[in-house]
Motif scaffolding. Structure first.
Motif, PDB file in Angstrom:
ATOM      1  N   PRO A 166       0.825  -1.226   0.000  1.00 53.99           N
ATOM      2  CA  PRO A 166       0.000   0.000   0.000  1.00 53.99           C
ATOM      3  C   PRO A 166       0.852   1.265   0.000  1.00 53.99           C
ATOM      4  O   PRO A 166       0.536   2.242  -0.700  1.00 53.99           O
ATOM      5  N   ALA A 167       1.948   1.264   0.765  1.00 54.24           N
ATOM      6  CA  ALA A 167       2.840   2.426   0.779  1.00 54.24           C
ATOM      7  C   ALA A 167       3.542   2.595  -0.556  1.00 54.24           C
ATOM      8  O   ALA A 167       3.773   3.719  -1.019  1.00 54.24           O
ATOM      9  N   LEU A 168       3.881   1.481  -1.190  1.00 49.51           N
ATOM     10  CA  LEU A 168       4.526   1.555  -2.506  1.00 49.51           C
ATOM     11  C   LEU A 168       3.564   2.141  -3.537  1.00 49.51           C
ATOM     12  O   LEU A 168       3.953   2.992  -4.351  1.00 49.51           O
ATOM     13  N   ALA A 169       2.311   1.698  -3.495  1.00 51.86           N
ATOM     14  CA  ALA A 169       1.310   2.249  -4.414  1.00 51.86           C
ATOM     15  C   ALA A 169       1.174   3.758  -4.224  1.00 51.86           C
ATOM     16  O   ALA A 169       1.127   4.515  -5.203  1.00 51.86           O
ATOM     17  N   GLN A 170       1.126   4.190  -2.981  1.00 51.48           N
ATOM     18  CA  GLN A 170       0.992   5.623  -2.703  1.00 51.48           C
ATOM     19  C   GLN A 170       2.205   6.391  -3.200  1.00 51.48           C
ATOM     20  O   GLN A 170       2.077   7.489  -3.765  1.00 51.48           O
ATOM     21  N   ALA A 171       3.387   5.809  -3.023  1.00 52.67           N
ATOM     22  CA  ALA A 171       4.608   6.484  -3.470  1.00 52.67           C
ATOM     23  C   ALA A 171       4.619   6.642  -4.987  1.00 52.67           C
ATOM     24  O   ALA A 171       5.000   7.704  -5.513  1.00 52.67           O
ATOM     25  N   PHE A 172       4.211   5.604  -5.720  1.00 53.19           N
ATOM     26  CA  PHE A 172       4.142   5.718  -7.181  1.00 53.19           C
ATOM     27  C   PHE A 172       3.128   6.784  -7.597  1.00 53.19           C
ATOM     28  O   PHE A 172       3.378   7.594  -8.493  1.00 53.19           O
ATOM     29  N   ASN A 173       1.986   6.790  -6.952  1.00 49.74           N
ATOM     30  CA  ASN A 173       0.962   7.781  -7.293  1.00 49.74           C
ATOM     31  C   ASN A 173       1.435   9.198  -7.011  1.00 49.74           C
ATOM     32  O   ASN A 173       1.130  10.133  -7.772  1.00 49.74           O
ATOM     33  N   ASP A 174       2.209   9.369  -5.943  1.00 43.08           N
ATOM     34  CA  ASP A 174       2.712  10.699  -5.590  1.00 43.08           C
ATOM     35  C   ASP A 174       3.823  11.157  -6.531  1.00 43.08           C
ATOM     36  O   ASP A 174       3.876  12.326  -6.920  1.00 43.08           O
ATOM     37  N   GLN A 175       4.715  10.238  -6.900  1.00 40.19           N
ATOM     38  CA  GLN A 175       5.888  10.611  -7.689  1.00 40.19           C
ATOM     39  C   GLN A 175       5.593  10.719  -9.188  1.00 40.19           C
ATOM     40  O   GLN A 175       6.285  11.446  -9.902  1.00 40.19           O
TER      41      GLN A 175
END
Length: 381
Positions: A44-53
């Motif tokens: 979930p944190a990885l998904a959020q990081a991709f969406n943010d970056q």
């Protein structure tokens, strides 16, 4: 020159890992960012990081059983590719609830993806087309989905891999539209002016010993009897080992082969069960005839294939899907450094999978790949 960019990191913190790869590839405009990651990351944190970056950019990916990229043939990492929008056009389809999805729906979704690609891009971007499939490796649905997609796409080359989870066999996931998905597949349909070459490599050949599946549970991919006898002891006898020594490494070195339309395809065993059955990585059925496979040198076999495939087309990248059982053999033979050098030499990026797709067939213990050649000087400016 405009081309596919790759980035690779061992960082385990999702935000730090995505920032590192972003910094390596963000200087070009992408039509797709494609990634493969360790299933043991905080997803979930990885998904959020991709969406943010990567705001506004389509992102696809999956969990793996090992990653291949600029850092080599390694585990517990994140590898990313960026496809420049000047050279690649994509359409996307997320196939959810595979366990209940009809093959007619799979066929229709592939047709829709194809129509979307053709309607939104001119002929200069559609000189070559290809399909990439990322599919839940624990879904038990790879065979019908792969076959339905390939038939619907009417000859467009299709390669892909089954998502993994580092041999835990608990949960493998694919990613599209900002989040990870269970029991799902991602179809990426692409057009490009760059030359392409799909190919595969396997280092096993059929021997003379035959095994006939005389009882099976097809829904769970379990073989209960071989040659009328309990499957695990009979397999062990025919491969010359003690049944108590059946393990992933043994299965990696002693798979079986089936003939399909006169060609040999590897069928690999996932595990031996307490009831003396064998669970396979692929679909099985009663009456199927296996031949015990004989291996050749895994390194030289792949090297020869790569040299043959790149003789006329210089790769800007080779998208690869390499069976996790091949990785176990590479580890057992201490070949990781040599394989890592092959990745760098031939610009290979991919992941270790729970099964591989090649055109309309789901295979095991195989290296399936798509070579994407360098653009012409005019296209790559």
């Amino acid at each position: 020159m405009v081309q596919v960019l790759t980035a690779h990191t061992r960082k385990q913190d999702p935000a730090a890992a995505v920032k590192e790869v972003h910094d390596q590839i963000s200087h070009q405009t992408s039509s797709l960012v494609l990634f493969y990651c360790s299933s043991e990351m905080d997803l979930p944190a990885l998904a959020q990081a991709f969406n943010d970056q990567f705001p506004g950019i389509r992102i696809a990916g999956c969990t793996s059983a090992g990653e291949m990229g600029p850092l080599g043939y390694i585990d517990h990492s994140l590898v990313v590719l960026s496809f420049p929008d000047e050279l690649f056009a994509f359409s996307f389809s997320l196939l959810q609830d595979l366990s209940d999805l009809s093959m007619q729906e799979v066929h229709d979704r592939a047709q829709t993806a194809k129509q979307t690609l053709y309607q939104h891009h001119d002929a200069s971007m559609l000189q070559q087309c290809f399909a990439l499939l990322l599919i839940d490796g624990l879904s038990l649905r790879e065979e019908p989905v792969t076959r339905a997609l390939f038939n619907s796409l009417q000859g467009i080359p299709l390669v892909g891999g089954s998502a993994g989870d580092n041999l835990h066999f608990q949960r493998s996931q694919v990613f599209l539209d900002g989040q990870f998905h269970d029991d799902s597949a991602v179809l990426l349909l692409a057009g490009t002016p760059c030359p392409i070459r799909p190919f595969k490599s396997q280092h096993f050949e059929a021997g003379n010993q035959r095994m006939v599946v005389t009882r099976a549970d097809e829904a769970t991919r379990r073989v209960l009897e071989i040659n009328g006898l309990p499957a695990a002891p009979e397999y062990a006898r025919m491969t010359g080992v003690d049944v108590d020594n059946l393990n992933p490494m043994r299965f990696a070195t002693s798979p079986v082969v089936v003939l399909i339309n006169g060609k040999e395809y590897v069928r690999s065993i996932q595990k031996a069960n307490d009831d003396n059955s064998l669970t396979f990585y692929c679909a099985i059925e009663e009456g199927l005839v296996f031949r015990v496979a004989q291996g050749v040198d895994i390194y030289n076999n792949l090297l020869q294939t790569l040299e043959d495939e790149t003789r006329e087309v210089q790769p800007q990248v080779i998208l690869a899907f390499d069976c996790v059982l091949r990785k176990l053999e590479v580890e057992q033979k201490a070949l990781r450094p040599a394989f890592s050098e092959l990745l760098r030499r031939f610009r290979i990026v991919g992941f270790n999978s729970y099964g591989e797709q090649y055109h309309g067939i789901h295979v095991n213990q195989t290296f399936t790949a798509l070579l994407i050649g360098e653009p012409s000087a005019e296209e790559g400016r």
